[in-house]
Motif scaffolding. Structure first.
Motif, PDB file in Angstrom:
ATOM      1  N   MET A  75       3.721 -12.426  13.137  1.00 21.05           N
ATOM      2  CA  MET A  75       3.155 -11.983  12.009  1.00 21.05           C
ATOM      3  C   MET A  75       2.885 -10.364  12.813  1.00 21.05           C
ATOM      4  O   MET A  75       2.744  -9.820  13.624  1.00 21.05           O
ATOM      5  CB  MET A  75       1.663 -12.206  11.954  1.00 21.05           C
ATOM      6  CG  MET A  75       1.089 -12.512  13.031  1.00 21.05           C
ATOM      7  SD  MET A  75      -0.530 -12.782  12.615  1.00 21.05           S
ATOM      8  CE  MET A  75      -1.680 -11.291  11.405  1.00 21.05           C
ATOM      9  N   ASP A  76       3.017  -9.445  11.009  1.00 20.74           N
ATOM     10  CA  ASP A  76       2.893  -7.974  11.764  1.00 20.74           C
ATOM     11  C   ASP A  76       1.286  -7.911  11.825  1.00 20.74           C
ATOM     12  O   ASP A  76       0.398  -8.637  11.158  1.00 20.74           O
ATOM     13  CB  ASP A  76       3.395  -7.141  10.703  1.00 20.74           C
ATOM     14  CG  ASP A  76       3.617  -5.745  10.511  1.00 20.74           C
ATOM     15  OD1 ASP A  76       2.519  -5.343  11.527  1.00 20.74           O
ATOM     16  OD2 ASP A  76       4.049  -5.086  10.220  1.00 20.74           O
ATOM     17  N   ILE A  77       0.761  -6.773  12.460  1.00 22.20           N
ATOM     18  CA  ILE A  77      -0.987  -7.489  11.534  1.00 22.20           C
ATOM     19  C   ILE A  77      -1.912  -6.603  10.335  1.00 22.20           C
ATOM     20  O   ILE A  77      -2.282  -6.906  10.062  1.00 22.20           O
ATOM     21  CB  ILE A  77      -1.190  -5.763  12.934  1.00 22.20           C
ATOM     22  CG1 ILE A  77      -3.027  -6.190  13.258  1.00 22.20           C
ATOM     23  CG2 ILE A  77      -1.490  -4.205  12.440  1.00 22.20           C
ATOM     24  CD1 ILE A  77      -3.070  -7.101  13.884  1.00 22.20           C
ATOM     25  N   CYS A  78      -0.734  -6.209   9.616  1.00 23.94           N
ATOM     26  CA  CYS A  78      -0.662  -6.432   8.221  1.00 23.94           C
ATOM     27  C   CYS A  78       0.268  -5.681   7.419  1.00 23.94           C
ATOM     28  O   CYS A  78       1.481  -6.133   7.535  1.00 23.94           O
ATOM     29  CB  CYS A  78      -1.523  -5.393   8.029  1.00 23.94           C
ATOM     30  SG  CYS A  78      -1.559  -3.410   8.415  1.00 23.94           S
ATOM     31  N   GLY A  79      -0.057  -6.359   6.044  1.00 26.24           N
ATOM     32  CA  GLY A  79       1.098  -6.416   4.902  1.00 26.24           C
ATOM     33  C   GLY A  79       0.938  -5.408   4.002  1.00 26.24           C
ATOM     34  O   GLY A  79       0.254  -4.083   4.669  1.00 26.24           O
TER      35      GLY A  79
END
Length: 235
Positions: A75-79
């Motif tokens: 995962m990226d740390i946020c979208g």
């Protein structure tokens, strides 16, 4: 400072026994092209043939995991337009609720303070986007072989002059920070999280100590980096 608006609500996740074993991989990235690239590396370079799913934001991760618990979450740390802080909160909650699931963070954020928090968290792998494909291959191999935490060479260089805390922020401390930055008072947070004021104050104080802030003025003056949001998705 700019306030964080509309933090992701605190939603308790159903705990999973530590012995639970997932299968397959879940990818979270705002860009479908990036997610497809990661999937290609997994299948062509890592030999992963199990189901590989993808979502585009943090909010979709809990429901996807509830449907089918993956062995690995990349995962990226946020979208897009999501807060980096909310990614840290989700990461902490996932570790508590699904401790058997491996988590690799693949992100564009290169701020050493963010990387420090990731290193001190329970992320099993940390690498930056646009690193050679070999970095992702090595990360997946190390993490799935049982290495506690693998950090890419580029991330290590960015961290070389810093000293990450050995004590991670807890899920509750991150919850309190998110609501503080959104403008809520300690008493308001207590009502929102159904906790007493003393408990919330303790979480706030502990978080400040871990971050190296000595008072509220320092916290609010220097916390703007925690309000960073994910970039627009590249289609």
């Amino acid at each position: 400072m700019n306030k964080i608006s509309n933090p992701v609500p605190h939603v308790p996740l159903s705990p999973s026994p530590a012995v639970s074993v997932g299968e397959g991989v879940l990818i979270m990235d705002a860009s479908p092209v990036t997610a497809l690239g990661i999937k290609r590396v997994l299948t062509e370079s890592c030999g992963i043939v199990e189901p590989i799913g993808a979502v585009q934001n943090l909010a979709s991760i809990p429901s996807a995991i509830a449907s089918t618990l993956p062995a690995l979450l990349i995962m990226d740390i946020c979208g897009e337009n999501e807060l980096m802080l909310d990614g840290l909160r989700l990461l902490a909650h996932l570790h508590e609720s699904h401790p058997s699931m491996k988590v690799i963070i693949c992100t564009d954020f290169s701020d050493h303070r963010i990387l420090e928090l990731l290193v001190s968290s329970h992320a099993n792998g940390i690498l930056l986007k646009h690193e050679p494909v070999l970095a992702l291959t090595q990360c997946v191999s190390a993490v799935m072989s049982g290495e506690r935490q693998w950090v890419s060479p580029k991330a290590k260089r960015l961290l070389s002059k810093s000293a990450p805390s050995s004590t991670p922020l807890t899920a509750r401390e991150l919850d309190v920070l998110a609501y503080l930055f959104s403008g809520l008072s300690v008493s308001g947070i207590a009502k929102t999280l159904y906790r007493n004021v003393r408990t919330v104050s303790t979480h706030k104080r502990n978080a400040m100590i871990k971050l190296g802030y000595h008072n509220d003025s320092e916290l609010y003056a220097q916390c703007t980096w925690m309000a960073k949001t994910g970039p627009a998705a590249r289609l």
